[in-house]
Design a protein around this motif. Structure first.
Motif, short mmCIF file in Angstrom:
data_model
loop_
_atom_site.label_atom_id
_atom_site.label_comp_id
_atom_site.label_asym_id
_atom_site.label_seq_id
_atom_site.Cartn_x
_atom_site.Cartn_y
_atom_site.Cartn_z
N GLN A 35 0.84 -1.18 0.00
CA GLN A 35 0.00 0.00 0.00
C GLN A 35 0.88 1.24 0.00
O GLN A 35 1.80 1.37 0.79
N GLN A 36 0.58 2.18 -0.90
CA GLN A 36 1.34 3.40 -0.99
C GLN A 36 0.76 4.44 -0.01
O GLN A 36 -0.44 4.62 0.09
N SER A 37 1.63 5.12 0.68
CA SER A 37 1.20 6.16 1.61
C SER A 37 0.62 7.34 0.84
O SER A 37 1.05 7.67 -0.25
N SER A 38 -0.38 7.98 1.40
CA SER A 38 -1.06 9.09 0.73
C SER A 38 -0.13 10.27 0.52
O SER A 38 -0.40 11.13 -0.31
N SER A 39 0.98 10.32 1.24
CA SER A 39 1.88 11.46 1.10
C SER A 39 2.99 11.21 0.07
O SER A 39 3.82 12.06 -0.14
N GLU A 40 3.00 10.03 -0.56
CA GLU A 40 4.01 9.76 -1.58
C GLU A 40 3.69 10.58 -2.83
O GLU A 40 2.54 10.91 -3.10
N TYR A 43 2.64 10.81 -10.05
CA TYR A 43 3.22 11.05 -11.37
C TYR A 43 2.17 10.82 -12.44
O TYR A 43 1.31 9.94 -12.32
N THR A 44 2.27 11.57 -13.50
CA THR A 44 1.51 11.32 -14.72
C THR A 44 2.51 11.12 -15.84
O THR A 44 3.27 12.03 -16.19
N LEU A 45 2.56 9.90 -16.37
CA LEU A 45 3.54 9.54 -17.39
C LEU A 45 2.85 9.42 -18.75
O LEU A 45 1.85 8.71 -18.87
N GLN A 46 3.39 10.11 -19.74
CA GLN A 46 2.87 9.97 -21.09
C GLN A 46 3.58 8.82 -21.80
O GLN A 46 4.79 8.69 -21.70
N LEU A 47 2.82 7.98 -22.49
CA LEU A 47 3.40 6.91 -23.30
C LEU A 47 2.99 7.17 -24.74
O LEU A 47 1.81 7.06 -25.09
N ALA A 48 3.95 7.54 -25.58
CA ALA A 48 3.67 7.89 -26.97
C ALA A 48 4.08 6.77 -27.92
O ALA A 48 5.06 6.07 -27.67
N GLY A 49 3.33 6.62 -28.99
CA GLY A 49 3.67 5.64 -30.02
C GLY A 49 3.11 6.08 -31.36
O GLY A 49 2.04 6.69 -31.42
N LYS A 67 -0.40 0.62 -19.10
CA LYS A 67 -1.19 1.60 -18.35
C LYS A 67 -1.92 0.93 -17.18
O LYS A 67 -1.85 1.39 -16.03
N ASP A 68 -2.58 -0.18 -17.47
CA ASP A 68 -3.38 -0.87 -16.46
C ASP A 68 -2.52 -1.37 -15.30
O ASP A 68 -2.84 -1.15 -14.13
N LEU A 69 -1.41 -2.04 -15.61
CA LEU A 69 -0.56 -2.61 -14.57
C LEU A 69 0.07 -1.55 -13.68
O LEU A 69 0.05 -1.65 -12.44
N ILE A 70 0.64 -0.52 -14.29
CA ILE A 70 1.33 0.51 -13.51
C ILE A 70 0.35 1.25 -12.61
O ILE A 70 0.64 1.51 -11.43
N GLU A 71 -0.82 1.56 -13.13
CA GLU A 71 -1.80 2.29 -12.32
C GLU A 71 -2.33 1.42 -11.17
O GLU A 71 -2.50 1.92 -10.04
N LYS A 77 -1.15 6.07 -7.85
CA LYS A 77 -0.14 7.11 -7.62
C LYS A 77 0.61 7.46 -8.91
O LYS A 77 1.09 8.58 -9.07
N ILE A 78 0.74 6.46 -9.81
CA ILE A 78 1.35 6.70 -11.11
C ILE A 78 0.27 6.53 -12.17
O ILE A 78 -0.30 5.44 -12.30
N LYS A 79 -0.04 7.58 -12.87
CA LYS A 79 -1.03 7.51 -13.95
C LYS A 79 -0.29 7.50 -15.28
O LYS A 79 0.74 8.14 -15.44
N VAL A 80 -0.82 6.73 -16.23
CA VAL A 80 -0.21 6.63 -17.56
C VAL A 80 -1.23 7.09 -18.60
O VAL A 80 -2.34 6.57 -18.66
N GLU A 81 -0.83 8.06 -19.40
CA GLU A 81 -1.67 8.56 -20.48
C GLU A 81 -1.14 8.04 -21.80
O GLU A 81 0.05 8.19 -22.10
N LEU A 82 -2.01 7.40 -22.60
CA LEU A 82 -1.60 6.83 -23.88
C LEU A 82 -1.83 7.82 -25.02
O LEU A 82 -2.92 8.41 -25.12
N TYR A 83 -0.83 7.99 -25.85
CA TYR A 83 -0.93 8.85 -27.03
C TYR A 83 -0.38 8.07 -28.23
O TYR A 83 0.77 8.23 -28.61
#
Length: 350
Positions: A35-40, A43-49, A67-71, A77-83
């Motif tokens: 479990q990640q602490s709320s104070s960590e 990140y929002t990571l863009q994944l381009a292809g 995207k699914d696994l990392i989130e 805490k880590i969001k992945v945006e697909l482009y």
């Protein structure tokens, strides 16, 4: 005076205690499942292809899986945006943006990255891998780590490297012996190594813009071309080409890279989440690509294309032609690196 000093000391102790308590709130998990602490940090990571975003292709499915696994592993805490679909530019543009830190991650094959990581030219040597299983074994071991170091010199973190298919030669004639290559006008990329290979086989390599290729095949400006099955299907080359000659001459190696400074700056447990996710996706992409390749080949047969399996004699002579290309690559990037790849391939065959 003594009373004032005592009060001041107490205040200093209280301030230090409060500071330590605040720092201790950013607790890192010991594994990706913790479990990640709320104070960590978040990140929002863009994944381009530059490839299509349709969910039916292995690469698009793999991107969605990243995207699914990392989130999930990071509890959001880590969001992945697909482009995908070249939304942020083509391969070169997105790599430049990733290198500069404007895009977090880029998903692409090795060929467009040669200008950034020169030693990737080693994959332009034809006839390296007898099958994709050998290629996967090579690109999962020590040689991959050597490549990762080359990526780091260019400012990238190599996260994933998977062989997914082959370039295959299509033509309106079958290749039954080595002399059948002679005089064939084959469209190639403007790549000196690829062109040299076809010249060594007696063919006439003809660089041509890909957008012009269908019409060129239709009108006989060129006789042949070389691409993976998915390109043949998507561009309806089965309408203007009769044979798929299974040359297996160049393996398509797919990668995901990340801006190195960004990766290095992330908490260790976040790095572990990303690494574990990419390992899972790597296995999925390899297996899914092999399954899809079989389906696509069957579909191409149903559309009228005939498959020619090259004889061992033809393949041996093609490897001889590739040796001259290997010498070119050695001059450009160093013989040691090429020799290490050949050594890794021989080990993988055992």
């Amino acid at each position: 005076m003594k009373k004032v000093k005592t009060i001041s000391l107490i205040l200093v102790v209280l301030i230090l205690a409060m500071s330590l308590t605040a720092c201790g709130g950013a607790k890192k998990g010991s594994s990706s499942q913790s479990q990640q602490s709320s104070s960590e940090p978040e990140y929002t990571l863009q994944l381009a292809g530059a490839y299509p975003s349709t969910g039916e292709t292995p690469r698009a499915k793999a991107s969605a899986m990243i995207k699914d696994l990392i989130e999930k592993k990071s509890n959001g805490k880590i969001k992945v945006e697909l482009y995908l679909d070249s939304q942020l530019g083509g391969d070169r543009e997105t790599l430049e943006s990733c290198q500069a830190g404007n895009i977090a991650m880029v998903s692409l094959t090795t060929a467009p990255a040669v200008n950034f990581v020169p030693k990737l030219a080693v994959f332009d040597i034809p006839m390296l891998f007898d099958n994709l299983d050998i290629a996967k074994k090579v690109l999962s071991g020590e040689f991959k780590e050597k490549l990762a170091q080359e990526y780091e010199k260019a400012g990238f973190k190599l996260l994933l490297m998977v062989p997914i298919s082959y370039r295959e030669m299509t033509a309106n004639k079958a290749i039954n012996n080595i002399n059948d290559f002679k005089g064939i006008k084959i469209r190639t990329m403007e790549n000196k190594y690829h062109m040299e290979f076809w010249k060594n086989l007696g063919a006439n390599p003809t660089p041509l813009n890909f957008s012009e290729l269908y019409v060129a095949l239709q009108q006989g400006t060129v006789d042949a071309q070389e691409n993976p099955y998915d390109i043949l299907l998507a561009n309806k080359f089965y309408e203007v080409q009769k044979y798929i000659n299974h040359t297996h001459h160049i393996a398509f190696v797919h990668t995901v890279v990340m801006n190195k400074n960004l990766y290095d700056s992330m908490p260790d447990d976040y790095k572990k989440i990303i690494d574990e996710s990419m390992n899972e996706v790597s296995e999925f992409l390899f297996n899914e690509s092999k399954a899809q390749n079989e389906k696509m080949l069957s579909e191409l047969k149903n559309k009228g294309m005939q498959v020619v399996e090259l004889s061992e004699d033809v393949k041996a002579k093609m490897k001889e032609a590739a040796e001259k290309v290997a010498e070119m690559v050695k001059k450009d990037i160093g013989s040691d690196f090429v020799d290490e790849l050949y050594k890794a391939i021989e080990e993988a065959k055992k």
